[in-house]
Design an enzyme around this catalytic site. Sequence first.
Site, short mmCIF file in Angstrom:
data_model
loop_
_atom_site.label_atom_id
_atom_site.label_comp_id
_atom_site.label_asym_id
_atom_site.label_seq_id
_atom_site.Cartn_x
_atom_site.Cartn_y
_atom_site.Cartn_z
N ARG A 1 27.16 -29.86 -19.15
CA ARG A 1 26.54 -30.19 -20.44
C ARG A 1 27.36 -29.62 -21.59
O ARG A 1 28.19 -28.73 -21.39
CB ARG A 1 25.10 -29.67 -20.51
CG ARG A 1 24.93 -28.19 -20.28
CD ARG A 1 23.43 -27.82 -20.19
NE ARG A 1 23.25 -26.43 -19.85
CZ ARG A 1 22.07 -25.84 -19.65
NH1 ARG A 1 20.96 -26.53 -19.78
NH2 ARG A 1 21.99 -24.56 -19.34
N ARG B 45 10.94 -28.60 -11.48
CA ARG B 45 10.96 -28.11 -12.86
C ARG B 45 10.96 -29.27 -13.87
O ARG B 45 10.62 -29.08 -15.02
CB ARG B 45 12.23 -27.27 -13.11
CG ARG B 45 12.23 -25.93 -12.43
CD ARG B 45 13.57 -25.24 -12.57
NE ARG B 45 14.02 -25.07 -13.94
CZ ARG B 45 13.64 -24.08 -14.74
NH1 ARG B 45 12.82 -23.17 -14.28
NH2 ARG B 45 14.08 -24.00 -15.97
N ARG C 236 7.97 -39.06 -16.97
CA ARG C 236 6.87 -39.47 -17.84
C ARG C 236 6.84 -40.98 -18.00
O ARG C 236 7.89 -41.61 -18.19
CB ARG C 236 7.03 -38.84 -19.23
CG ARG C 236 7.14 -37.34 -19.19
CD ARG C 236 6.32 -36.71 -20.30
NE ARG C 236 6.42 -35.27 -20.20
CZ ARG C 236 7.32 -34.55 -20.85
NH1 ARG C 236 8.18 -35.12 -21.68
NH2 ARG C 236 7.34 -33.25 -20.71
N ASP D 218 12.16 -18.12 -16.01
CA ASP D 218 12.16 -18.47 -17.43
C ASP D 218 11.80 -17.23 -18.25
O ASP D 218 11.19 -16.28 -17.73
CB ASP D 218 11.14 -19.58 -17.69
CG ASP D 218 11.66 -20.94 -17.22
OD1 ASP D 218 12.88 -21.10 -17.10
OD2 ASP D 218 10.83 -21.83 -16.96
N ARG E 291 25.32 -18.55 -8.97
CA ARG E 291 26.19 -19.44 -9.73
C ARG E 291 26.47 -18.75 -11.06
O ARG E 291 25.58 -18.13 -11.66
CB ARG E 291 25.51 -20.79 -10.00
CG ARG E 291 25.13 -21.54 -8.75
CD ARG E 291 26.30 -22.01 -7.95
NE ARG E 291 26.94 -23.17 -8.57
CZ ARG E 291 28.11 -23.68 -8.16
NH1 ARG E 291 28.78 -23.09 -7.16
NH2 ARG E 291 28.62 -24.74 -8.74
N TYR F 293 15.05 -17.14 -10.07
CA TYR F 293 15.29 -17.88 -11.30
C TYR F 293 14.03 -17.75 -12.16
O TYR F 293 12.97 -18.21 -11.76
CB TYR F 293 15.55 -19.35 -10.97
CG TYR F 293 15.91 -20.18 -12.17
CD1 TYR F 293 17.23 -20.36 -12.51
CD2 TYR F 293 14.94 -20.77 -12.95
CE1 TYR F 293 17.58 -21.10 -13.63
CE2 TYR F 293 15.28 -21.52 -14.06
CZ TYR F 293 16.59 -21.67 -14.39
OH TYR F 293 16.93 -22.40 -15.49
N GLU G 275 30.00 -26.59 -20.87
CA GLU G 275 29.50 -25.66 -19.84
C GLU G 275 29.76 -26.19 -18.44
O GLU G 275 29.50 -27.36 -18.16
CB GLU G 275 28.00 -25.49 -20.06
CG GLU G 275 27.29 -24.60 -19.08
CD GLU G 275 25.80 -24.44 -19.44
OE1 GLU G 275 25.43 -24.48 -20.64
OE2 GLU G 275 25.00 -24.29 -18.49
N1 UDP Z 1 18.90 -31.54 -13.34
C1 UDP Z 1 19.54 -32.74 -13.09
N2 UDP Z 1 19.95 -33.50 -14.15
C2 UDP Z 1 19.76 -33.12 -15.43
C3 UDP Z 1 19.11 -31.90 -15.69
C4 UDP Z 1 18.69 -31.13 -14.62
O1 UDP Z 1 19.76 -33.10 -11.95
O2 UDP Z 1 20.18 -33.87 -16.35
C5 UDP Z 1 18.48 -30.72 -12.18
C6 UDP Z 1 19.53 -29.68 -11.82
O3 UDP Z 1 19.55 -29.52 -10.42
C7 UDP Z 1 19.00 -28.44 -12.51
C8 UDP Z 1 17.49 -28.61 -12.36
O4 UDP Z 1 17.28 -30.02 -12.48
O5 UDP Z 1 19.46 -27.26 -11.88
C9 UDP Z 1 16.67 -27.85 -13.39
O6 UDP Z 1 17.05 -28.27 -14.68
P1 UDP Z 1 16.80 -27.40 -15.98
O7 UDP Z 1 17.10 -28.24 -17.16
O8 UDP Z 1 15.46 -26.77 -15.87
O9 UDP Z 1 17.94 -26.30 -15.80
P2 UDP Z 1 18.45 -25.12 -16.77
O10 UDP Z 1 18.54 -25.66 -18.17
O11 UDP Z 1 17.48 -24.02 -16.61
O12 UDP Z 1 19.79 -24.82 -16.20
#
Ligand code: UDP
Length: 387
Positions: free
Chosen positions: A283, A177, A181, A354, A253, A352, A304
């Site tokens: 976060r 996901r 870059r 979007d 989860r 999961y 969170e």
């Molecule tokens: N992830 C990570 N570090 C980050 C952000 C995401 O390791 O700083 C990993 C983590 O396993 C997460 C996945 O990438 O479940 C997908 O991230 P995304 O931001 O798409 O998750 P969402 O915001 O949908 O929870």
Amino acid sequence: MSVGQSRAIAIAGAGLSGAVIARTLAEAGHRVEVFESRDHIAGNCHTARDGETGVLVHVYGPHIFHTDDAEVWDTVNRFARFRPYRNRVKTTSGGQVYSLPVNLHTINQFFGRTFRPDEARAFIAGKADRTIAEPVTFEEQALAFVGRELYEAFFKGYTEKQWGCPPSDLPASILKRLPVRFNYDDDYFFHRFQGMPEEGYTPMVAAMLDHPGIAVHLQTPFSRGGRDGYAHVFSSAPLDNWFGMAYGSLGYRTLDFERFTFEGDYQGCAVMNYADADVPYTRITEHKHFAPWESHDGSVCYRESARAAGPDDIPYYPIRLVREKAQLAQYVALAAGETATTFVGRLGTYRYLDMDVTIREALDCARLYLQKSAAGEPMPAFVTPPL
Ligand code: UDP
């Protein structure tokens, strides 16, 4: 089409799936009854004004709309005024703040270098583990992609906290996901259409449901026993619940949000990730930054953290590891034998999803129903197979 006298269609759940299906069917002349167990519509993209600060809050965590699907974009814009919004996420790791997704700025800052794009690409290629030809797990994908240092700094700890298991147990698809870059583009998403509904998602879903053919019943759970008398049921409720947990509960989860307020600007961005394993949360979301066109002196933030969902917790992320997939296969077999019921959305299909994918699938599902019912053919239990 005149179907005014025919039996109504029942929809379990007033989230995006339920609202889009309800609207599509109502516009085709059907009567639709939507049953929602919570006291509000819009499912987990529900937004509400914070009583103390007036800030628009994403009650169940950040939801940013992004899609490449022009019809989905037109659909949401029909029901809400969207404002331009780009998701720019930061992460705190080892006492420093970095830009996400991993980009040229992140790489240069992390390694203390001034690489240009091609240099960075070659440097990271040198770090990547080339022995992993076909990554299967999250960890293999990360090691093959960015190498051990970036993996440990940005992905390992965060992922352990988010999923409650080592990344070597998780599928590579989760990491896929996130892009890497080799330029300074820090836009979290690639998608052509991105934005935020000016007044939040709940008024958008309310507008979808605002149709003379649709009745919404809040705080009214709908279960299998209530099906009789309806022409068809679309259920976006958890699949395992529908079947009385016959094969045990599917693992999710859940998230805990610790709300706090601040006078001024707490963190300068909407989402700050915390990558280190020893910080207990994943976060912090500062909601007012999701609506930069508004102005608020006060600020409301959510700290969170994720944990395994218990029976009374709100399900967020389907776990879908080997054990859950085996259980899911059993539920899918049960669902295939169910008459006049179609399972939709994140909870109905245990995937999961979007928001844009949810809407696309809901449009397709409702249209398929219109075709099938016109042809006198049965509707499948799933329009998109969950496995
Ligand atoms: N992830 C990570 N570090 C980050 C952000 C995401 O390791 O700083 C990993 C983590 O396993 C997460 C996945 O990438 O479940 C997908 O991230 P995304 O931001 O798409 O998750 P969402 O915001 O949908 O929870």
